[in-house]
Design an enzyme around this catalytic site. Structure first.
Site, PDB file in Angstrom:
ATOM      1  N   SER A 150       0.859  -1.192   0.000  1.00  0.00           N
ATOM      2  CA  SER A 150       0.000   0.000   0.000  1.00  0.00           C
ATOM      3  C   SER A 150       0.892   1.237   0.000  1.00  0.00           C
ATOM      4  CB  SER A 150      -0.839  -0.014   1.283  1.00  0.00           C
ATOM      5  OG  SER A 150      -1.488   1.222   1.489  1.00  0.00           O
ATOM      6  N   TYR A 163      -1.835  -1.184  10.436  1.00  0.00           N
ATOM      7  CA  TYR A 163      -1.890  -1.334   8.975  1.00  0.00           C
ATOM      8  C   TYR A 163      -0.539  -0.955   8.362  1.00  0.00           C
ATOM      9  CZ  TYR A 163      -4.008  -1.153   4.268  1.00  0.00           C
ATOM     10  OH  TYR A 163      -4.309  -1.374   2.939  1.00  0.00           O
TER      11      TYR A 163
HETATM   12  N1  LIG Z   1      -8.697  -0.078  -1.352  1.00  0.00           N
HETATM   13  C1  LIG Z   1      -7.604   0.647  -1.108  1.00  0.00           C
HETATM   14  O1  LIG Z   1      -7.627   1.889  -1.070  1.00  0.00           O
HETATM   15  C2  LIG Z   1      -6.284  -0.053  -0.884  1.00  0.00           C
HETATM   16  C3  LIG Z   1      -5.131   0.730  -0.835  1.00  0.00           C
HETATM   17  C4  LIG Z   1      -3.912   0.112  -0.620  1.00  0.00           C
HETATM   18  C5  LIG Z   1      -3.842  -1.261  -0.483  1.00  0.00           C
HETATM   19  N2  LIG Z   1      -4.972  -2.006  -0.530  1.00  0.00           N
HETATM   20  C6  LIG Z   1      -4.862  -3.449  -0.363  1.00  0.00           C
HETATM   21  O2  LIG Z   1      -5.458  -4.114  -1.459  1.00  0.00           O
HETATM   22  C7  LIG Z   1      -5.832  -5.431  -1.067  1.00  0.00           C
HETATM   23  C8  LIG Z   1      -7.245  -5.716  -1.533  1.00  0.00           C
HETATM   24  O3  LIG Z   1      -8.142  -4.912  -0.790  1.00  0.00           O
HETATM   25  P1  LIG Z   1      -9.448  -4.227  -1.409  1.00  0.00           P
HETATM   26  O4  LIG Z   1      -9.214  -2.775  -1.330  1.00  0.00           O
HETATM   27  O5  LIG Z   1      -9.825  -4.849  -2.690  1.00  0.00           O
HETATM   28  O6  LIG Z   1     -10.500  -4.571  -0.235  1.00  0.00           O
HETATM   29  P2  LIG Z   1     -11.819  -5.484  -0.208  1.00  0.00           P
HETATM   30  O7  LIG Z   1     -12.282  -5.486   1.219  1.00  0.00           O
HETATM   31  O8  LIG Z   1     -12.776  -4.994  -1.232  1.00  0.00           O
HETATM   32  O9  LIG Z   1     -11.271  -6.922  -0.620  1.00  0.00           O
HETATM   33  C9  LIG Z   1     -10.490  -7.696   0.249  1.00  0.00           C
HETATM   34  C10 LIG Z   1     -10.873  -9.158   0.080  1.00  0.00           C
HETATM   35  O10 LIG Z   1     -10.038  -9.926   0.959  1.00  0.00           O
HETATM   36  C11 LIG Z   1     -10.847 -10.922   1.565  1.00  0.00           C
HETATM   37  N3  LIG Z   1     -10.269 -11.358   2.826  1.00  0.00           N
HETATM   38  C12 LIG Z   1     -10.143 -10.632   3.962  1.00  0.00           C
HETATM   39  N4  LIG Z   1      -9.599 -11.401   4.922  1.00  0.00           N
HETATM   40  C13 LIG Z   1      -9.391 -12.634   4.393  1.00  0.00           C
HETATM   41  C14 LIG Z   1      -8.852 -13.864   4.886  1.00  0.00           C
HETATM   42  N5  LIG Z   1      -8.478 -13.982   6.160  1.00  0.00           N
HETATM   43  N6  LIG Z   1      -8.745 -14.903   4.044  1.00  0.00           N
HETATM   44  C15 LIG Z   1      -9.153 -14.793   2.759  1.00  0.00           C
HETATM   45  N7  LIG Z   1      -9.692 -13.692   2.241  1.00  0.00           N
HETATM   46  C16 LIG Z   1      -9.801 -12.605   3.050  1.00  0.00           C
HETATM   47  C17 LIG Z   1     -12.205 -10.243   1.769  1.00  0.00           C
HETATM   48  O11 LIG Z   1     -13.250 -11.182   1.960  1.00  0.00           O
HETATM   49  C18 LIG Z   1     -12.327  -9.442   0.482  1.00  0.00           C
HETATM   50  O12 LIG Z   1     -12.973 -10.198  -0.529  1.00  0.00           O
HETATM   51  C19 LIG Z   1      -5.643  -5.471   0.448  1.00  0.00           C
HETATM   52  O13 LIG Z   1      -4.436  -6.112   0.764  1.00  0.00           O
HETATM   53  C20 LIG Z   1      -5.576  -4.007   0.839  1.00  0.00           C
HETATM   54  O14 LIG Z   1      -4.865  -3.807   2.041  1.00  0.00           O
HETATM   55  C21 LIG Z   1      -6.195  -1.427  -0.739  1.00  0.00           C
END
Ligand SMILES: NC(=O)c1ccc[n+]([C@@H]2O[C@H](COP(=O)([O-])OP(=O)(O)OC[C@H]3O[C@@H](n4cnc5c(N)ncnc54)[C@H](O)[C@@H]3O)[C@@H](O)[C@H]2O)c1
Length: 289
Positions: A150, A163
């Site tokens: 991130s 985080y």
């Molecule tokens: N959305 C943002 O702004 C952002 C920014 C930087 C990094 N990220 C990272 O991107 C990645 C994806 O996140 P997103 O934004 O799509 O969020 P999201 O919540 O839409 O998707 C995350 C997915 O991970 C799954 N998940 C959570 N815990 C789990 C577990 N223990 N086992 C299996 N699956 C699990 C959830 O069910 C969900 O489907 C994450 O690592 C997040 O930290 C997101």
């Protein structure tokens, strides 16, 4: 030995792509995009109905998608999934360790249970996925490990210590792995997205704002919706382009590029710029509401 710049995965066509957390947001968008590019995908999520919905949205022949309920906190479940991908699909070419959760709280008030929950998913989940699928790539000396960190793996932000710790850890782990694999045909990318419009905040645990005020997950999710500027689909496009180019670090969104520039130019004083940025976005939010 491989010549520098040699690309192991030049196209996703007929490749086996494994994605964790594929039931929502970036994971789902990466899966749908990989399928459009001709990949076969192995998708997991702890939320089975959500990842089944990704399969339904993809609408391709059943042979091209394997879907399983996997909790990335479990060595056994991640290991069994890797075995299944090997036996049913011939092993992974690309693994995207994407599953993640969010947490806002201050050091001191944050419960150890919440901190451990987040680290087990965001950091150890990435380690488990990497360790489980790397042997398949080593056997054929070809592959790509894509670990999602991130912009919070580049800068520290108040209220985000857990985080931040998980995402800095993912970046450190991934950058070390890349060097261990130098000279092989297995490439490694760490992805640093800025704000992407997904369920990451709504699905998290949020108790305190960056200013130390009490908050709820609902309130934090509302604020995040207004701040996040990039769609999951655009994020997936940028990530796959970066993977095809073998970029060691993939920045997603203009905010991510700005934050990297800021931390490089002002490594000691960037926190005051973060504070100004947060105050400005609060004011803009007030105007919009
Ligand atoms: N959305 C943002 O702004 C952002 C920014 C930087 C990094 N990220 C990272 O991107 C990645 C994806 O996140 P997103 O934004 O799509 O969020 P999201 O919540 O839409 O998707 C995350 C997915 O991970 C799954 N998940 C959570 N815990 C789990 C577990 N223990 N086992 C299996 N699956 C699990 C959830 O069910 C969900 O489907 C994450 O690592 C997040 O930290 C997101």
């Amino acid at each position: 030995m491989v010549a520098p710049g040699d690309k192991a995965v030049k196209t996703l066509e007929h490749k086996v792509v494994v994605i964790t957390g594929a039931g929502s947001g970036i994971g789902r968008a990466l899966a749908l995009s990989a399928l459009k590019q001709g990949a076969n995908v192995a998708l997991s999520d702890w939320n089975l109905p959500a990842v089944e919905e990704t399969r339904r949205l993809a609408d391709v022949t059943p042979g091209r998608i394997l879907v399983r309920q996997v909790d990335v906190r479990s060595d056994d479940e991640v290991g069994a999934f890797a075995d299944l991908v090997q036996s049913k699909m011939g092993g992974a070419h690309v693994v995207v360790n994407n599953a993640g959760v969010s947490l806002s709280d201050a050091v001191g008030s944050m419960k150890r249970e919440d901190f451990a929950w987040l680290m087990d998913i965001n950091f150890w989940g990435v380690v488990r996925g990497t360790e489980a699928f790397l042997p398949q790539m080593k056997t054929r000396d070809e592959g790509h490990v894509v670990n999602i960190s991130s912009v919070f793996g580049l800068i520290g932000v108040p209220g985000q210590s857990a985080y931040n710790a998980s995402k800095f850890a993912v970046r450190g782990f991934t950058e070390a792995l890349a060097q261990e694999l130098e000279g092989s045909r297995i490439h490694v990318s760490v992805v640093c997205p800025g704000g992407i419009k997904t369920g990451i905040v709504a699905n998290g645990r949020h108790y305190q704002t960056a200013n130390g005020e009490a908050t709820t997950t609902e309130e934090t999710a509302k604020k995040f919706e207004q701040l996040a500027g990039t769609t999951s689909e655009r994020a997936a496009e940028i990530i796959w382009k970066g993977v095809m180019r073998n970029d060691a670090r993939i920045l997603v969104g203009p905010d991510a590029r700005l934050i990297q520039a800021m931390v490089r130019l002002f490594p000691n004083t960037y926190p005051s710029l973060v504070r100004t940025g947060m105050a400005l976005s609060e004011r803009l939010r007030g105007i919009r509401m």
